[in-house]
Enzyme design. Structure first.
Site, PDB file in Angstrom:
ATOM      1  CG  HIS A 118      -1.516  -1.271   1.594  1.00 49.50           C
ATOM      2  ND1 HIS A 118      -2.686  -1.708   1.031  1.00 49.50           N
ATOM      3  CD2 HIS A 118      -1.122  -2.251   2.457  1.00 49.50           C
ATOM      4  CE1 HIS A 118      -3.001  -2.900   1.543  1.00 49.50           C
ATOM      5  NE2 HIS A 118      -2.062  -3.248   2.400  1.00 49.50           N
ATOM      6  CB  CYS A 130     -16.073   1.279  30.893  1.00 45.60           C
ATOM      7  SG  CYS A 130     -15.865   3.007  30.342  1.00 45.60           S
TER       8      CYS A 130
END
Lengths: 281, 150
Positions: A101, A242
């Site tokens: 890429h 969390c």
């Protein structure tokens, strides 16, 4: 007794209502490097939220301003690490990401669509898995840890290419079952403190929980630099934090449960602009 | 002198009796609307220690969700639940104890944790599994403190 309870309950409703107006997200506008980025969006009809807000709107203005200039944004130190890794040859095949890429900008449409169904693999794919597939199958290199610093440097760099584009994860077809699994996790009360994601991020966004201004727990800013730990944080690392706060055993980062949750939470934010790499406290 | 000795013995006796009388989390008796009439320790709590448990982030952490002007020396009071100013004028002792022991018996589906309940949410961390957030004594202390918020 019942009467007393309901009188008190009315009082509570009134108070909560009174707070709601006061506890809205702020009205600040986000511009990054002179480009306006919308921090709210209309939610899809029939969903749990009327209006979507980015977590940026709930942060203190000093934290907000760190994200408005890439020079001030501490994430960019890590984005630079990502750029170096992008060009670095690694593994038995003698390749770097850039061998296949050439320009990282070709990934500019990717971040808003993830996680998404990978037809060839027959499963849900997050950015971390696409990166590790390249490393293992095409470069002959070792996998990176899902929440590790190399991985978050790379996901930060790749996510940055989509900054400003609306999140648009697919919710139908082969991912429908995973989405409902994610939804179930979102609404299940866990831990000794016995709370669900919805208790904090759906019922109480805009309210203070001690010194924290609760947001909708959206993922459009990830990976995010947190002042708290001075590094880039992946979505799964945030979920883990969390859960630990409510004294629940977190699911495994990179595991099926957190991936399902990643998809479901992303879908709740469909329409919000990608802010990665953002700054939070 | 003699009466002091007797008083001391009396106190010691009551302390032992209180321990023996401690109500286990799974045998708390709830009345109508989730009230709990009897002290969990068989004795009255200590309001001063109750305030430290109330503000301690690892124990009550009540300021995470509630405003309480009496604790204004601590910054950042949450706004998830109602202000606790005047809580003792709105609720009697048995009601307050019930709210602390298992908030869900008074307020259906509330987000407030249950401080004296053995089984809470799924996936509770091993080190907290099968344990209550507060001990019976800590809970009675917080209760004694709440009763000063008139």
């Amino acid at each position: 007794m019942k009467k007393l309870l309901s009188t008190v309950a009315c009082g509570i409703v009134a108070m909560t209502f009174g707070q709601a107006a006061f506890a809205d997200p702020d009205n600040n506008n986000l511009t990054v490097e002179g480009m306006a980025i919308s921090t709210d969006a209309k939610a899809m009809a029939g969903g749990p939220l009327d209006q979507l807000f980015s977590g940026w709107r709930f942060r203190a203005s000093e934290t907000q301003s760190l994200q408005m200039d890439d020079f001030d944004n501490p994430s960019f130190v890590f984005v630079e690490d990502g750029e170096a890794l992008y060009d670095k040859v690694d593994g038995s095949e003698g390749k770097a990401c850039s061998s296949c890429h050439e320009d990282v900008a070709e990934f500019k449409d990717l971040r808003p669509t993830l996680p998404r169904w990978n037809e060839a693999k027959g499963k849900l794919y997050s950015m971390e898995q696409y990166i590790n597939d390249c490393r293992v199958d095409r470069m002959g290199a070792e996998k990176w840890k899902w929440t590790g610093t190399n991985m978050t440097a790379m996901t930060s760099l790749i996510s940055l290419q989509s900054r400003g584009m609306p999140i648009s994860v697919a919710t139908d077809g082969p991912v429908a079952d995973i989405l409902s699994k994610g939804k179930e996790i979102y609404y299940t009360r866990v831990g000794q403190l016995d709370m669900s994601c919805a208790n904090c991020h759906e019922d109480n966004f805009g309210n203070m929980i001690r010194a924290d201004h609760l947001s909708q727990g959206q993922t459009n800013g990830f990976p995010t630099y947190r002042l708290k730990n001075a590094k880039m944080n992946s979505i799964h690392a945030r979920f883990k934090g969390c859960m630990k706060n409510i004294r629940a055993k977190p699911f495994k980062p990179g595991g099926a449960e957190f991936q399902a949750l990643e998809l479901y939470v992303a879908s709740r934010g469909n329409g919000l602009a990608v802010e990665s790499p953002s700054v939070r406290n | 002198m003699r009466s002091i000795a007797i008083a001391a013995i009396g106190a010691a006796f009551f302390a032992t009796a209180a321990n023996a009388a401690e109500v286990a989390p799974d045998s708390v008796a709830f009345g109508t609307d989730g009230i709990v009439a009897a002290s969990l320790t068989g004795a009255a709590g200590d309001p001063a220690n109750g305030k430290s448990v109330f503000v301690n982030r690892k124990l009550g952490n009540c300021l995470a969700c509630h405003v309480n002007s009496d604790a204004n020396e601590h910054s950042f009071h949450g706004e998830i639940g109602p202000s606790l100013d005047g809580a003792a004028s709105r609720w009697n002792e048995a009601q307050l104890r019930g709210i602390l022991v298992n908030s869900k018996m008074t307020f259906e589906d509330t987000m407030m944790p249950s401080f004296y309940r053995l089984v809470n949410g799924e996936r509770t961390m091993d080190k907290f599994a099968g344990k209550t957030i507060l001990t019976a004594a800590q809970l009675e202390d917080v209760l004694a403190y709440l009763q000063t918020l008139k």
